[in-house]
Design an enzyme around this catalytic site. Structure first.
Site, PDB file in Angstrom:
ATOM      1  N   GLY A   1      11.969 137.858  34.013  1.00  0.00           N
ATOM      2  CA  GLY A   1      12.196 136.976  35.161  1.00  0.00           C
ATOM      3  C   GLY A   1      13.679 136.791  35.416  1.00  0.00           C
TER       4      GLY A   1
ATOM      5  N   ASP B   1       6.820 144.462  35.727  1.00  0.00           N
ATOM      6  CA  ASP B   1       5.912 143.331  35.898  1.00  0.00           C
ATOM      7  C   ASP B   1       5.406 142.954  34.510  1.00  0.00           C
ATOM      8  OD1 ASP B   1       3.473 141.798  36.315  1.00  0.00           O
ATOM      9  OD2 ASP B   1       3.519 142.490  38.396  1.00  0.00           O
TER      10      ASP B   1
ATOM     11  N   SER C   1       7.370 124.169  29.702  1.00  0.00           N
ATOM     12  CA  SER C   1       7.802 123.137  30.655  1.00  0.00           C
ATOM     13  C   SER C   1       7.342 121.776  30.154  1.00  0.00           C
ATOM     14  CB  SER C   1       7.186 123.383  32.037  1.00  0.00           C
ATOM     15  OG  SER C   1       7.462 122.285  32.893  1.00  0.00           O
TER      16      SER C   1
ATOM     17  N   TYR D   1      -0.431 125.659  36.970  1.00  0.00           N
ATOM     18  CA  TYR D   1       0.872 125.868  36.316  1.00  0.00           C
ATOM     19  C   TYR D   1       0.983 125.008  35.057  1.00  0.00           C
ATOM     20  CZ  TYR D   1       5.985 125.772  35.743  1.00  0.00           C
ATOM     21  OH  TYR D   1       7.259 125.848  35.236  1.00  0.00           O
TER      22      TYR D   1
ATOM     23  N   LYS E   1       1.401 126.407  31.146  1.00  0.00           N
ATOM     24  CA  LYS E   1       2.487 126.108  30.213  1.00  0.00           C
ATOM     25  C   LYS E   1       1.950 125.493  28.921  1.00  0.00           C
ATOM     26  CE  LYS E   1       5.963 127.742  32.577  1.00  0.00           C
ATOM     27  NZ  LYS E   1       6.739 128.891  32.093  1.00  0.00           N
TER      28      LYS E   1
HETATM   29  N1  LIG Z   1      13.127 125.202  37.484  1.00  0.00           N
HETATM   30  C1  LIG Z   1      12.547 124.232  36.779  1.00  0.00           C
HETATM   31  O1  LIG Z   1      12.652 123.027  37.056  1.00  0.00           O
HETATM   32  C2  LIG Z   1      11.733 124.589  35.576  1.00  0.00           C
HETATM   33  C3  LIG Z   1      11.245 123.550  34.760  1.00  0.00           C
HETATM   34  C4  LIG Z   1      10.477 123.858  33.663  1.00  0.00           C
HETATM   35  C5  LIG Z   1      10.243 125.180  33.346  1.00  0.00           C
HETATM   36  N2  LIG Z   1      10.726 126.161  34.146  1.00  0.00           N
HETATM   37  C6  LIG Z   1      10.442 127.545  33.761  1.00  0.00           C
HETATM   38  O2  LIG Z   1      11.665 128.243  33.644  1.00  0.00           O
HETATM   39  C7  LIG Z   1      11.468 129.618  33.992  1.00  0.00           C
HETATM   40  C8  LIG Z   1      12.423 130.031  35.099  1.00  0.00           C
HETATM   41  O3  LIG Z   1      12.251 129.155  36.185  1.00  0.00           O
HETATM   42  P1  LIG Z   1      13.003 129.322  37.579  1.00  0.00           P
HETATM   43  O4  LIG Z   1      13.268 127.964  38.077  1.00  0.00           O
HETATM   44  O5  LIG Z   1      14.141 130.287  37.463  1.00  0.00           O
HETATM   45  O6  LIG Z   1      11.793 129.930  38.422  1.00  0.00           O
HETATM   46  P2  LIG Z   1      11.730 131.113  39.475  1.00  0.00           P
HETATM   47  O7  LIG Z   1      10.372 131.054  40.085  1.00  0.00           O
HETATM   48  O8  LIG Z   1      12.929 131.066  40.360  1.00  0.00           O
HETATM   49  O9  LIG Z   1      11.891 132.401  38.547  1.00  0.00           O
HETATM   50  C9  LIG Z   1      10.822 133.027  37.912  1.00  0.00           C
HETATM   51  C10 LIG Z   1      11.129 134.509  37.829  1.00  0.00           C
HETATM   52  O10 LIG Z   1       9.981 135.167  37.286  1.00  0.00           O
HETATM   53  C11 LIG Z   1       9.775 136.342  38.031  1.00  0.00           C
HETATM   54  N3  LIG Z   1       8.369 136.764  37.974  1.00  0.00           N
HETATM   55  C12 LIG Z   1       7.319 136.208  38.610  1.00  0.00           C
HETATM   56  N4  LIG Z   1       6.207 136.925  38.372  1.00  0.00           N
HETATM   57  C13 LIG Z   1       6.584 137.958  37.569  1.00  0.00           C
HETATM   58  C14 LIG Z   1       5.881 139.061  37.003  1.00  0.00           C
HETATM   59  N5  LIG Z   1       4.563 139.234  37.210  1.00  0.00           N
HETATM   60  N6  LIG Z   1       6.575 139.933  36.236  1.00  0.00           N
HETATM   61  C15 LIG Z   1       7.904 139.763  36.030  1.00  0.00           C
HETATM   62  N7  LIG Z   1       8.627 138.744  36.539  1.00  0.00           N
HETATM   63  C16 LIG Z   1       7.956 137.857  37.310  1.00  0.00           C
HETATM   64  C17 LIG Z   1      10.191 135.991  39.450  1.00  0.00           C
HETATM   65  O11 LIG Z   1      10.438 137.155  40.216  1.00  0.00           O
HETATM   66  C18 LIG Z   1      11.405 135.136  39.197  1.00  0.00           C
HETATM   67  O12 LIG Z   1      12.604 135.894  39.148  1.00  0.00           O
HETATM   68  C19 LIG Z   1       9.995 129.735  34.359  1.00  0.00           C
HETATM   69  O13 LIG Z   1       9.229 130.101  33.222  1.00  0.00           O
HETATM   70  C20 LIG Z   1       9.626 128.325  34.773  1.00  0.00           C
HETATM   71  O14 LIG Z   1       8.243 128.081  34.653  1.00  0.00           O
HETATM   72  C21 LIG Z   1      11.457 125.905  35.250  1.00  0.00           C
END
Ligand SMILES: NC(=O)c1ccc[n+]([C@@H]2O[C@H](COP(=O)([O-])OP(=O)(O)OC[C@H]3O[C@@H](n4cnc5c(N)ncnc54)[C@H](O)[C@@H]3O)[C@@H](O)[C@H]2O)c1
Length: 263
Positions: free
Chosen positions: A20, A73, A156, A169, A173
């Site tokens: 990601g 992916d 999360s 979601y 998690k």
């Molecule tokens: N932003 C927040 O507040 C927050 C809070 C708690 C946890 N998180 C976790 O942190 C991580 C990053 O979050 P973010 O804010 O950058 O989210 P985001 O949605 O911007 O990034 C997620 C990334 O995962 C990639 N992705 C999605 N499906 C995929 C697949 N099938 N194969 C490969 N890659 C794939 C997307 O292209 C994206 O680049 C995630 O696991 C999210 O659940 C985020």
């Protein structure tokens, strides 16, 4: 390198896979690891290839570590074979994996659980949970061959809070937390540690897509540290759990949220 060193330099020369990593918080992990001297295989879906390649080029130019991007992916075993092959050919193997990829911004909007579709439920669980397991499965042989490794699953705090609006979601998690414990037990004999980092609400593009400014401000106010959270706030915990010096910690999910959730 001594396993007692806690400095970022203990990443020098190691190889880290970050999923990601086409943008978002994953991009910050790539930059931090490469900045600490690690070689990084950054992966994301094909649609993120341009951004991921630009990121890899940028952090490689800054050094001292080098990053390459592989379009993959997390739900494809074939793609995982390509990631492991690239890591092996470019850098000799894999020392650490950060399972950061998830459907988060991709949720698009929040919805009551009575309004979620079976299709969206399956998609979120497949990417967030099955994809995390597929990643662990894919890197285990090379970590075993190197005598151990570090796996960090991004969870999360919503798994503990049960925040409304995205039950699939939240459930995904919580499942990742269970997978972290199961994998820690099963991979411990191979000296592979498996831990999680559970971020609170980060003030990034993804969160601003899903939440109002008032919601983000309220989350900040509810924290012991009383401020909004930046992607950079996560880097220290993730890097430590991916480092040699965390070697006797496994099966744990560390909350990084400025003191909002104390469970
Ligand atoms: N932003 C927040 O507040 C927050 C809070 C708690 C946890 N998180 C976790 O942190 C991580 C990053 O979050 P973010 O804010 O950058 O989210 P985001 O949605 O911007 O990034 C997620 C990334 O995962 C990639 N992705 C999605 N499906 C995929 C697949 N099938 N194969 C490969 N890659 C794939 C997307 O292209 C994206 O680049 C995630 O696991 C999210 O659940 C985020």
């Amino acid at each position: 390198m001594s396993t007692n060193q806690h400095s970022k330099s203990e990443h020098a020369g190691r190889t880290v896979v970050v999923t990601g990593a086409g943008g978002g918080i994953g991009g910050d992990y790539v930059a931090a690891f490469a900045g600490a001297g690690a070689n990084v295989v950054a992966t994301d879906v094909a649609a993120a290839e341009d951004a991921g390649t630009a990121l890899a080029d940028r952090v490689s130019a800054a050094g001292p570590g080098r990053a390459v991007f592989v379009a993959a992916d997390v739900t494809s075993d074939t793609d995982w074979e390509a990631v492991v092959a690239t890591a092996t050919a470019e850098f000799g193997g894999i020392d650490a994996l950060v399972n950061n990829a998830a459907i988060y911004q991709g949720l698009g909007t929040k919805a009551h659980l009575t309004e979620l579709t079976n299709e969206s439920w399956d998609r979120v669980l497949t990417v967030n949970v099955r994809g995390t397991w597929q990643a662990i499965k894919a890197v285990t042989p090379t970590m075993r061959a190197r005598g151990g490794g570090r796996i960090v699953n991004i969870s999360s705090t919503v798994a503990r809070m049960g925040a409304p609006g995205f039950a699939h979601y939240v459930a995904s998690k919580a499942a990742v937390d269970g997978l972290t414990r199961a994998a820690a037990r099963e991979l411990g004999p191979d000296a592979i540690t498996v831990n999680g980092v559970a971020p609170g609400l980060v003030s990034d593009d993804a969160s601003r897509t899903l939440n109002t400014g008032d919601y983000i401000a309220a989350a900040a106010k509810g924290r012991a540290l009383g401020r909004e959270m930046a992607p950079d706030d996560l880097v220290g915990a993730v890097m430590w759990l991916a480092a040699p010096s965390s070697g006797f910690v496994t099966g744990q999910t560390v909350v990084v949220d400025g003191g909002g959730v104390f469970t």
